[in-house]
Design a protein around this motif. Structure first.
Motif, short mmCIF file in Angstrom:
data_model
loop_
_atom_site.label_atom_id
_atom_site.label_comp_id
_atom_site.label_asym_id
_atom_site.label_seq_id
_atom_site.Cartn_x
_atom_site.Cartn_y
_atom_site.Cartn_z
N SER A 94 0.83 -1.21 0.00
CA SER A 94 0.00 0.00 0.00
C SER A 94 0.86 1.25 0.00
N ALA A 95 1.97 1.22 0.75
CA ALA A 95 2.86 2.37 0.82
C ALA A 95 3.47 2.67 -0.55
N LEU A 96 3.94 1.63 -1.23
CA LEU A 96 4.53 1.83 -2.56
C LEU A 96 3.48 2.24 -3.58
N THR A 144 11.83 10.03 3.46
CA THR A 144 10.80 9.77 4.47
C THR A 144 10.04 8.49 4.15
N ALA A 145 9.72 8.30 2.89
CA ALA A 145 9.03 7.08 2.46
C ALA A 145 9.89 5.85 2.74
N ALA A 146 11.19 5.95 2.51
CA ALA A 146 12.09 4.82 2.77
C ALA A 146 12.09 4.46 4.25
N ARG A 147 12.13 5.48 5.11
CA ARG A 147 12.12 5.21 6.55
C ARG A 147 10.83 4.50 6.96
N HIS A 148 9.72 4.94 6.38
CA HIS A 148 8.45 4.30 6.72
C HIS A 148 8.41 2.86 6.24
N LEU A 149 8.92 2.60 5.05
CA LEU A 149 8.96 1.23 4.53
C LEU A 149 9.77 0.32 5.46
N HIS A 150 10.81 0.87 6.06
CA HIS A 150 11.64 0.07 6.96
C HIS A 150 10.94 -0.23 8.28
N THR A 196 7.87 -2.83 -10.71
CA THR A 196 9.32 -3.00 -10.59
C THR A 196 9.77 -2.78 -9.15
N ALA A 197 9.24 -1.75 -8.51
CA ALA A 197 9.60 -1.46 -7.11
C ALA A 197 9.19 -2.61 -6.20
N LEU A 198 7.97 -3.10 -6.36
CA LEU A 198 7.49 -4.20 -5.53
C LEU A 198 8.34 -5.45 -5.72
N ALA A 199 8.63 -5.79 -6.96
CA ALA A 199 9.40 -6.99 -7.25
C ALA A 199 10.81 -6.90 -6.66
N THR A 200 11.42 -5.73 -6.76
CA THR A 200 12.80 -5.58 -6.27
C THR A 200 12.84 -5.57 -4.74
N LEU A 201 11.94 -4.84 -4.12
CA LEU A 201 11.98 -4.74 -2.66
C LEU A 201 11.58 -6.03 -1.96
N ARG A 202 10.88 -6.89 -2.69
CA ARG A 202 10.55 -8.21 -2.11
C ARG A 202 11.71 -9.18 -2.23
#
Length: 204
Positions: A94-96, A144-150, A196-202
């Motif tokens: 949802s965040a991405l 900020t988005a990266a920190r939240h994802l973490h 692409t973002a979802l596939a890579t971050l997973r």
């Protein structure tokens, strides 16, 4: 005897503001189409339907006008609203998704302004500083988005690397590559970048 106050006409102020806005719109359109270095104050004046003297009096030099265009990009980036949606998300997907849509909306709504800035960089005397000023808030929002994802997942990479990847996917360069250079529609670009973002971050 008290000093006489200078009378300011609201109608005159309104007309002056409209003239300035018209000049800035015309300059933005010309910079985006031709590039900053190929546009003169006389060109801007002709496009806006005013004299060159009026351009200087209302909006300043060509450099002053470009600076105002950059400030417009910063003020109207929409990054704050996009990040609020990201921070409200309770899972990485949802965040991405919120980030993909928010950055798409900002880039699409400010397309002409971004093109004007992009095409000014090669001929501007300090293009690097101009670009940094135009994109500083944007990059900070992706941090900020990266920190939240973490906080939502156990990432296999550092927070800085995640922020770098978000800039790679959702920064203005990626949107411009797909939309301007490759002619993709916005919907397709948004879906592809999100996928692409979802596939890579997973991927560990």
């Amino acid at each position: 005897m008290p000093p006489t106050r200078k009378y300011v006409s609201p109608l005159r102020e309104q007309a002056a503001a409209q003239t300035r806005a018209g000049i800035l719109r015309s300059a933005t359109r010309l910079f985006a189409e031709r590039g900053y270095g190929r546009v003169t104050v006389a060109d801007i004046a002709a496009e806006a339907g005013v004299s060159s003297k009026a351009v200087f009096a209302s909006a300043g030099s060509k450099g002053d006008i470009l600076n105002e265009i950059v400030e417009t990009a910063v003020r109207a980036s929409g990054s704050a609203a996009a990040i609020r949606a990201v921070l409200d998300a309770r899972d990485p997907e949802s965040a991405l998704g919120a980030l993909a849509h928010g950055t798409r909306t900002g880039n699409e709504s400010m397309f002409t302004v971004h093109e004007a800035i992009h095409k000014a960089l090669p001929s501007h005397e300090d293009g690097e500083a101009l670009w940094e000023r135009a994109t500083a808030d944007y990059r900070a929002a992706l941090g900020t988005a990266a920190r939240h994802l973490h906080t939502l997942t156990r990432p296999a990479r550092s927070e800085q690397e995640t922020a770098d990847l978000l800039w790679f996917w959702f920064g203005p360069g990626s949107w411009r590559t797909l939309i301007v250079e490759n002619g993709w529609p916005w919907d397709r670009a948004e879906a592809f970048l999100l996928h692409t973002a979802l596939a890579t971050l997973r991927t560990p």
